[in-house]
Scaffold this motif. Structure first.
Motif, short mmCIF file in Angstrom:
data_model
loop_
_atom_site.label_atom_id
_atom_site.label_comp_id
_atom_site.label_asym_id
_atom_site.label_seq_id
_atom_site.Cartn_x
_atom_site.Cartn_y
_atom_site.Cartn_z
N ASN A 187 12.72 -31.37 30.27
CA ASN A 187 13.62 -30.33 30.78
C ASN A 187 15.07 -30.60 30.40
OD1 ASN A 187 11.80 -28.60 32.24
ND2 ASN A 187 11.60 -30.23 33.75
N THR A 188 15.39 -31.88 30.13
CA THR A 188 16.78 -32.23 29.87
C THR A 188 16.98 -33.06 28.60
OG1 THR A 188 16.60 -34.24 31.24
CG2 THR A 188 17.32 -32.21 32.34
N ASN A 189 15.94 -33.62 28.01
CA ASN A 189 16.09 -34.53 26.88
C ASN A 189 16.37 -33.75 25.59
OD1 ASN A 189 15.05 -36.30 24.53
ND2 ASN A 189 15.16 -37.71 26.25
N SER A 190 17.50 -34.05 24.93
CA SER A 190 17.90 -33.27 23.75
C SER A 190 17.01 -33.52 22.54
CB SER A 190 19.36 -33.60 23.39
OG SER A 190 19.50 -34.97 23.09
N MET A 191 16.29 -34.65 22.49
CA MET A 191 15.38 -34.92 21.37
C MET A 191 13.99 -34.36 21.61
SD MET A 191 17.38 -36.30 19.29
CE MET A 191 16.14 -36.68 18.03
N HIS A 192 13.70 -34.05 22.85
CA HIS A 192 12.37 -33.52 23.22
C HIS A 192 12.58 -32.38 24.21
CE1 HIS A 192 10.67 -37.14 21.35
NE2 HIS A 192 11.58 -37.82 22.03
N CYS A 193 13.28 -31.35 23.78
CA CYS A 193 13.70 -30.27 24.66
C CYS A 193 12.61 -29.20 24.76
CB CYS A 193 14.99 -29.64 24.17
SG CYS A 193 15.73 -28.48 25.33
N GLY A 194 11.94 -29.16 25.90
CA GLY A 194 10.84 -28.20 26.09
C GLY A 194 9.50 -28.74 25.65
N GLY A 195 9.49 -29.86 24.95
CA GLY A 195 8.26 -30.48 24.47
C GLY A 195 8.60 -31.64 23.55
N CYS A 196 7.62 -32.45 23.25
CA CYS A 196 7.85 -33.62 22.40
C CYS A 196 8.29 -33.20 21.00
CB CYS A 196 6.58 -34.46 22.32
SG CYS A 196 6.10 -35.23 23.88
N ASP A 197 9.23 -33.96 20.43
CA ASP A 197 9.70 -33.76 19.05
C ASP A 197 10.27 -32.37 18.82
OD1 ASP A 197 8.87 -36.39 18.33
OD2 ASP A 197 6.82 -35.65 18.13
N GLN A 198 11.02 -31.87 19.80
CA GLN A 198 11.72 -30.60 19.66
C GLN A 198 13.21 -30.84 19.88
OE1 GLN A 198 9.99 -27.38 21.97
NE2 GLN A 198 7.91 -28.11 21.62
N PRO A 199 13.91 -31.31 18.83
CA PRO A 199 15.33 -31.65 18.99
C PRO A 199 16.20 -30.42 19.23
CG PRO A 199 14.68 -31.78 16.69
CD PRO A 199 13.42 -31.54 17.46
N CYS A 200 17.32 -30.66 19.91
CA CYS A 200 18.23 -29.58 20.29
C CYS A 200 19.62 -29.89 19.75
CB CYS A 200 18.25 -29.46 21.81
SG CYS A 200 19.42 -28.27 22.46
N GLY A 202 22.36 -28.30 20.78
CA GLY A 202 23.33 -28.13 21.85
C GLY A 202 22.96 -28.98 23.04
N PHE A 203 22.89 -28.36 24.21
CA PHE A 203 22.48 -29.03 25.43
C PHE A 203 21.07 -28.59 25.80
CE2 PHE A 203 27.12 -28.66 25.80
CZ PHE A 203 27.47 -29.99 25.98
N CYS A 204 20.30 -29.51 26.36
CA CYS A 204 18.95 -29.16 26.82
C CYS A 204 19.01 -28.86 28.32
CB CYS A 204 17.99 -30.31 26.55
SG CYS A 204 16.26 -29.91 26.92
N MET A 205 18.68 -27.62 28.68
CA MET A 205 18.73 -27.20 30.07
C MET A 205 17.44 -26.48 30.43
SD MET A 205 21.60 -24.83 32.02
CE MET A 205 21.14 -23.31 31.15
N GLU A 206 16.71 -27.04 31.38
CA GLU A 206 15.44 -26.47 31.83
C GLU A 206 14.48 -26.22 30.67
OE1 GLU A 206 16.33 -23.07 34.18
OE2 GLU A 206 17.30 -24.22 35.78
N GLY A 207 14.49 -27.18 29.72
CA GLY A 207 13.56 -27.11 28.60
C GLY A 207 13.96 -26.16 27.50
N ALA A 208 15.18 -25.63 27.55
CA ALA A 208 15.67 -24.71 26.52
C ALA A 208 17.00 -25.21 25.98
CB ALA A 208 15.83 -23.31 27.09
N CYS A 209 17.25 -24.94 24.70
CA CYS A 209 18.48 -25.38 24.07
C CYS A 209 19.58 -24.34 24.30
CB CYS A 209 18.24 -25.57 22.57
SG CYS A 209 19.55 -26.46 21.72
N VAL A 210 20.69 -24.78 24.88
CA VAL A 210 21.81 -23.88 25.18
C VAL A 210 23.09 -24.50 24.65
CG1 VAL A 210 20.67 -22.92 27.22
CG2 VAL A 210 22.16 -24.92 27.45
N GLN A 211 24.14 -23.68 24.57
CA GLN A 211 25.41 -24.16 24.04
C GLN A 211 26.33 -24.70 25.13
OE1 GLN A 211 25.95 -24.57 20.71
NE2 GLN A 211 23.77 -24.02 20.77
N GLU A 212 26.08 -24.34 26.39
CA GLU A 212 26.85 -24.89 27.48
C GLU A 212 25.99 -24.92 28.74
OE1 GLU A 212 29.20 -20.86 28.96
OE2 GLU A 212 30.26 -22.36 27.80
N CYS A 213 26.32 -25.80 29.64
CA CYS A 213 25.54 -25.96 30.86
C CYS A 213 25.90 -24.90 31.89
CB CYS A 213 25.77 -27.35 31.46
SG CYS A 213 25.24 -28.73 30.41
#
Length: 335
Positions: A187-200, A202-213
């Protein structure tokens, strides 16, 4: 967010933007060194300006006890000191993670040693190693669950692994997931955002990559986190809760059904060194069941251990009766 947290993050924003902060927080000093508090209004914490951020050096794993003093893996920062935080059911005894269910030197709790010729079985010293456990000299273990003898004797799991049905597996506590041989929060890891090996990017928020929190969240690295509930950033970035703790209102608290005894979260119903209450320790041969020190095989609980008062000459008939030299104990009487 509390006033102290708001002021702290105002200070961080001011340093990052090179703004004059005295109007917003007259106590803030953007040029403060690591010996000064970056938020003097919060005297209950030891905050310092480290790398342009206001951090709590009593809790932050990257700046534990002072700026740029990181803790090692499997350590947490408490009161400015890096402490071993053992995974699973292992405990830190003398600086090492041990299985107190089988350790001869730490049987049931740190510092409780079994006598020569005894085994530690389920946290209690015993003269026998009952089936289906096996003797892996010098200990008696269940090879289905022993991290030191997983599947067979002398096959140890790595520190971050658990032994499940005789196999070393990476077992992660919810909400974390096993990714690339590590437990991460997708849910928060930028290298595994939303699932394993899904780099982001921007910021990882609730499993999605966003530009700001979102306004209710704080950026810690490239993660958007809730400092009130995130066990990896509890009350501030990189302030980890220990094993068996959760983050509640920005404070690390013991999980439900556990109690805080010193620095550990324990189950008073089963903890041998805190049986029924903190500090109430059972004897080496005893175990803790439902908050009471108990002996196996119908033996009697005495202050110095478990004894068969029908046969034991030093505890004949009851805990306080010892037979004279040359006498034996038969059916609870000295003869």
């Amino acid at each position: 967010m509390t006033l102290a947290h708001k002021l702290s993050w105002i200070g961080v924003a001011c340093v990052m933007a090179a703004l004059g902060c005295r109007e917003l927080n007259p106590n803030f000093n953007a040029s403060a060194d690591t010996d000064e508090s970056c938020d003097d209004r919060n005297q209950s914490f030891s905050h310092s300006n480290c790398d342009g951020a206001c951090v709590d050096t009593e809790l932050n794993i990257e700046h534990c006890g002072g700026c740029a003093q990181p803790c090692f893996d499997h350590e947490v920062c408490k009161a400015g000191v890096c402490l071993v935080d053992c995974p699973g059911d292992r405990r830190s005894c003398d600086g090492s993670c041990v299985d107190t269910q089988t350790s001869l030197q730490h049987c049931g709790a740190c510092g409780i040693a079994c006598s020569l010729g005894e085994y530690c079985v389920n946290g209690a010293c015993d003269s026998e190693c009952p089936a289906p456990s096996l003797v892996c000299e010098p200990v008696c273990v269940d090879t289905d669950s022993s991290v030191d003898h997983c599947g067979m004797c002398n096959t140890a799991c790595n520190d971050d692994r658990s032994c499940v049905m005789g196999t070393c597996d990476l077992v992660c506590d919810p909400p974390q997931t096993a990714c690339a041989d590590a437990c991460v929060d997708t849910n928060t890891n930028s290298m595994h955002c939303g699932g394993c090996d899904q780099p982001c990017d921007g910021f990882c928020m609730e499993g999605a990559c966003v530009q700001e929190c979102a306004a209710s969240l704080v950026s810690c690295g490239q993660s958007c986190v809730d400092l009130q509930t995130d066990p990896l950033h509890c009350g501030g970035c990189n302030q980890l809760c220990k094993a068996k703790e959760l983050c509640d209102a920005g404070q690390c608290e013991c999980e439900p059904d556990l109690d805080s005894c010193g620095e550990a979260c324990v189950d008073l119903r089963t903890d041998k060194v805190n049986c029924g209450s903190c500090g109430h320790a059972c004897a080496a041969a005893q175990s803790c069941k439902e908050g009471e020190c108990a002996c196996k095989g119908g033996k009697t609980v005495c202050d110095d251990g478990c004894f068969d008062t029908d046969k034991d000459a030093s505890h004949c008939g009851d805990c306080d009766t010892a037979c004279a030299m040359g006498e034996s104990c038969e059916r609870g009487g000295c003869e």
